[in-house]
Design an enzyme around this catalytic site. Structure first.
Site, mmCIF file in Angstrom:
data_model
loop_
_atom_site.group_PDB
_atom_site.id
_atom_site.type_symbol
_atom_site.label_atom_id
_atom_site.label_comp_id
_atom_site.label_asym_id
_atom_site.label_seq_id
_atom_site.Cartn_x
_atom_site.Cartn_y
_atom_site.Cartn_z
ATOM 1 N N LYS A 67 0.845 -1.201 0.000
ATOM 2 C CA LYS A 67 0.000 0.000 0.000
ATOM 3 C C LYS A 67 0.879 1.248 0.000
ATOM 4 O O LYS A 67 1.933 1.271 0.658
ATOM 5 C CB LYS A 67 -0.902 -0.028 1.242
ATOM 6 C CG LYS A 67 -1.952 1.077 1.302
ATOM 7 C CD LYS A 67 -2.824 0.900 2.548
ATOM 8 C CE LYS A 67 -3.881 1.974 2.675
ATOM 9 N NZ LYS A 67 -4.718 1.797 3.888
ATOM 10 N N SER A 162 -9.536 1.587 3.282
ATOM 11 C CA SER A 162 -8.767 2.365 2.310
ATOM 12 C C SER A 162 -7.698 1.551 1.576
ATOM 13 O O SER A 162 -6.979 2.085 0.737
ATOM 14 C CB SER A 162 -8.087 3.537 3.029
ATOM 15 O OG SER A 162 -7.196 3.065 4.036
ATOM 16 N N SER A 186 -9.607 -0.842 7.546
ATOM 17 C CA SER A 186 -9.136 -0.555 6.190
ATOM 18 C C SER A 186 -8.456 -1.714 5.478
ATOM 19 O O SER A 186 -8.158 -1.614 4.288
ATOM 20 C CB SER A 186 -8.176 0.641 6.212
ATOM 21 O OG SER A 186 -8.876 1.822 6.503
#
EC number: 6.3.5.7
Length: 501
Positions: A67, A162, A186
Site C-alpha cells: 500500500k 482504504s 481498512s
C-alpha cells in the site's frame, strides 16, 4: 504458492511472469499507483540464483504489493495525495524491509484513499480502484444462483477501503501477498468486498516504523492474501519487536489454543455478540454469518451469544479520536519541509503559505478532519470531547477484557453490512456517513487493539463475495489464524478465473 516453488511445481520465473501479466491485465481497475518493473526484475534474478544454489530464503520469489502509505526506499510513496505526489523516501518501512530481506519480490505500490481517509478507495488523486468482481476482466463464476450480475458499463463495484488497491492486487493474482494498513477496518473491509483474507494483527505485534501515520493509537499494518496460510507466512516474517517503534512489545505471541497439550475443538468457545445484529445488515450477510455458526458447532466448537454493550458508541468515539490524531499528524505538511508547496502571488506570510499549500494539496475529507480535530482539541472543548472519547474507548476495551475472562476464546461477526455496493450507490452518502456504516463491525477491534480477520464465505446473488470476521484476545493471533484456517478448509470459497487477453 510458496510450497509450489519449494516443491518445483513452478519456477520463480514462471510465477513472476504470471503475476506481471496480471498486473497488465488489471490496469483498468487502477489497483497500482506505481509498478516497480526494474526493481522487481533485479529481485527476480537474485531469487532465481538462490534457488539454483539451494539457499532460498523463507519466502524466496514470492511476489508482493505494498500500500502506498508504507515508505519504500527510492520508490515514490504518495499516500494517493497531491501533498506527497513526488515524495521519495530514503528508507524502507520495517515490515517492507523484513519481507524483502526474506526474498519477496516487490511488484508495486497500490492505490488507496488519500492518507487512508475513506472506506472505498474512491478518494485518491489517481482515481478510484474498481473491484475485480463484476468487472470485465473476470469470468462469471458458476454459483448456486441462476442469475449473475455485472456492473453497468458506466459504473463499477467499489473495492472497499482504504486498502482497496492491495485487495484487488491479491484477488487478481498479480501478487501473492499485499500489505495494507488498518485503522478502523481498512484491511478487512476491502478484503471482504474483494473475496480475499484480510488480517489485522494485535496492536504492538507489528512495527509501524515507516508507515505514514493516520491515527497512531489504532494504526496497524495488515496483511491481505488469498489464503490464511499465505497470511500466516507473511505474518511470521514481519512480526516482532522493532527498536525503531516503541509501540512494539518485547514478548512472544500466545501459543495457539489448538496446539497446546490435550487441545480439543470442543474446548473452544466462540461468542456471537448480539450488538452486531445491527440496522442495515443484509439478509445475505446474516445468512452467511448463521451458516458459519452452524459450521463451527458441527466441528464441535461451543457457540454462545454474548454482549459487548458499548459497541454502538464505538463509531461516535472514533469520530472524535480520529480527527484529533489526524490534526496532530497532518501538522507536518506545512509546505516548508517536504511535500507539495504552493506557489503564486499573495503568499507573503507563513500563514498564507500554510493555507494555500493545504487547500491545494489536500482533499476536502482530509481538510475536514484536520478542522474537526483542532476544534475538539481547543481548550474549551478538550474535556467535553477528547477526554470523554478516551473514557468511552476505555469502556469499549473493558467490554472485551470482561468477555475474554468468561471463557470465550473468539468472536464471530459480520465484516461489512452487505456485498460491495456500486460506485453510484456508494457516492450517495458523504464520507462521514459511509464511515459510520462501513466501519460499524470492524472499528471496535481497533479500539480494543485485538487481532481480527476477514474470511470470504460464499458468493451473493450478484456474484459478489460475502465474508465473516473472527476476533480474538490481544496476542492470541495464532489461535485466530488456526481457527480461520479450519473454517477456510470447510468453506472452499471459489477463486476467480480470468478472461484470456
Amino acid at each position: 504458492m510458496l510450497q509450489q516453488l519449494k516443491n518445483g511445481g513452478c519456477s520463480v520465473q514462471e510465477l513472476y511472469v504470471q503475476c506481471l501479466n496480471r498486473v497488465q491485465m488489471i490496469k483498468s481497475l487502477n489497483a497500482y499507483i506505481t509498478v516497480t518493473n526494474k526493481i522487481s526484475q533485479i529481485q527476480l534474478e537474485e531469487s532465481a540464483q538462490r534457488y539454483l544454489k539451494g539457499i532460498p530464503r523463507p519466502i524466496e520469489g514470492i511476489p508482493i504489493a505494498v500500500k502506498d502509505n508504507f515508505c519504500t526506499k527510492n520508490i515514490k510513496t504518495t499516500c494517493a495525495s497531491r501533498m506527497l505526489e513526488n515524495f521519495i523516501p530514503t528508507y524502507n518501512a520495517t515490515v517492507v524491509q523484513r519481507l524483502l530481506d526474506s526474498g519477496a519480490i516487490l511488484m508495486g505500490k497500490t492505490n488507496m484513499d488519500e492518507f487512508g481517509m475513506g472506506s472505498g478507495t474512491t478518494e485518491s488523486i489517481f482515481g478510484p480502484t474498481r473491484n475485480i468482481w463484476g468487472s470485465h476482466v473476470i469470468q462469471k463464476l458458476n454459483t448456486n444462483f441462476k442469475e449473475s450480475f455485472s456492473s453497468p458499463p458506466d459504473d463499477f463495484f467499489i473495492a472497499g477501503g482504504s486498502s482497496g488497491g492491495s485487495a484487488v492486487a491479491v484477488a487478481s493474482g498479480s501478487c501473492t501477498v499485499a500489505l495494507g494498513s488498518d485503522t478502523g477496518g481498512s484491511v478487512r473491509n476491502p478484503a471482504s468486498y474483494c473475496g480475499v483474507v484480510g488480517f489485522k494483527p494485535s496492536y504492538g505485534s507489528l512495527s509501524r516504523y515507516g508507515l505514514i501515520p493516520l491515527v497512531n493509537s489504532m494504526d496497524v499494518p495488515g496483511i491481505l492474501a488469498r489464503t490464511v496460510g499465505d497470511c500466516r507466512s507473511a505474518f511470521d516474517i514481519i512480526k516482532g519487536w522493532d527498536p525503531k517503534d516503541s509501540t512494539t512489545l518485547q514478548r512472544p505471541l500466545n501459543k495457539s489454543k489448538l496446539k497446546r497439550t490435550s487441545a480439543k475443538l470442543s474446548k473452544l468457545c466462540v461468542g456471537i455478540p448480539k450488538e452486531f445484529h445491527c440496522p442495515g445488515l443484509s439478509s445475505e450477510v446474516s445468512d452467511a454469518w448463521r451458516d458459519v455458526m452452524d459450521l463451527l458447532e458441527n466441528c464441535g466448537i461451543r457457540v454462545v451469544q454474548v454482549s459487548l454493550p458499548h459497541t454502538s458508541y464505538s463509531i461516535a468515539c472514533y469520530s472524535v479520536l480520529n480527527p484529533c490524531e489526524v490534526a496532530s499528524n497532518m501538522a507536518r505538511y506545512d509546505g516548508l519541509r517536504y511535500g507539495y508547496r504552493a506557489t503564486g502571488k499573495n503568499l507573503n506570510s507563513t500563514e498564507s503559505l500554510y493555507a494555500a499549500t493545504r487547500s491545494q494539496a489536500l482533499n476536502q475529507i482530509v481538510r475536514g478532519r484536520i478542522l474537526a480535530g483542532n476544534y475538539f482539541l481547543l481548550k474549551e472543548n478538550y474535556d467535553k470531547y477528547f477526554v470523554q472519547a478516551l473514557k468511552l474507548r476505555r469502556l469499549i476495551y473493558e467490554d472485551y477484557v470482561k468477555l475474554w475472562s468468561t471463557g470465550v476464546d473468539l468472536l464471530l461477526t459480520p465484516v461489512t453490512l452487505s456485498d460491495a455496493p456500486l460506485f453510484s450507490e456508494f457516492n450517495q452518502k458523504d464520507s462521514r456517513a459511509q464511515s459510520a456504516d462501513q466501519d460499524y463491525c470492524t472499528q471496535p477491534a481497533n479500539m480494543a487493539g485485538i487481532p481480527a480477520l476477514s474470511l470470504p464465505v460464499r458468493m451473493s446473488k450478484r456474484n459478489l463475495p460475502l465474508s465473516i470476521q473472527l476476533m480474538a484476545p490481544h496476542f492470541d493471533d495464532e489461535t485466530l489464524l488456526d481457527v480461520a484456517e479450519l473454517v477456510e478448509k470447510e468453506l472452499n470459497f471459489p477463486q476467480p478465473t480470468f478472461k484470456e487477453t
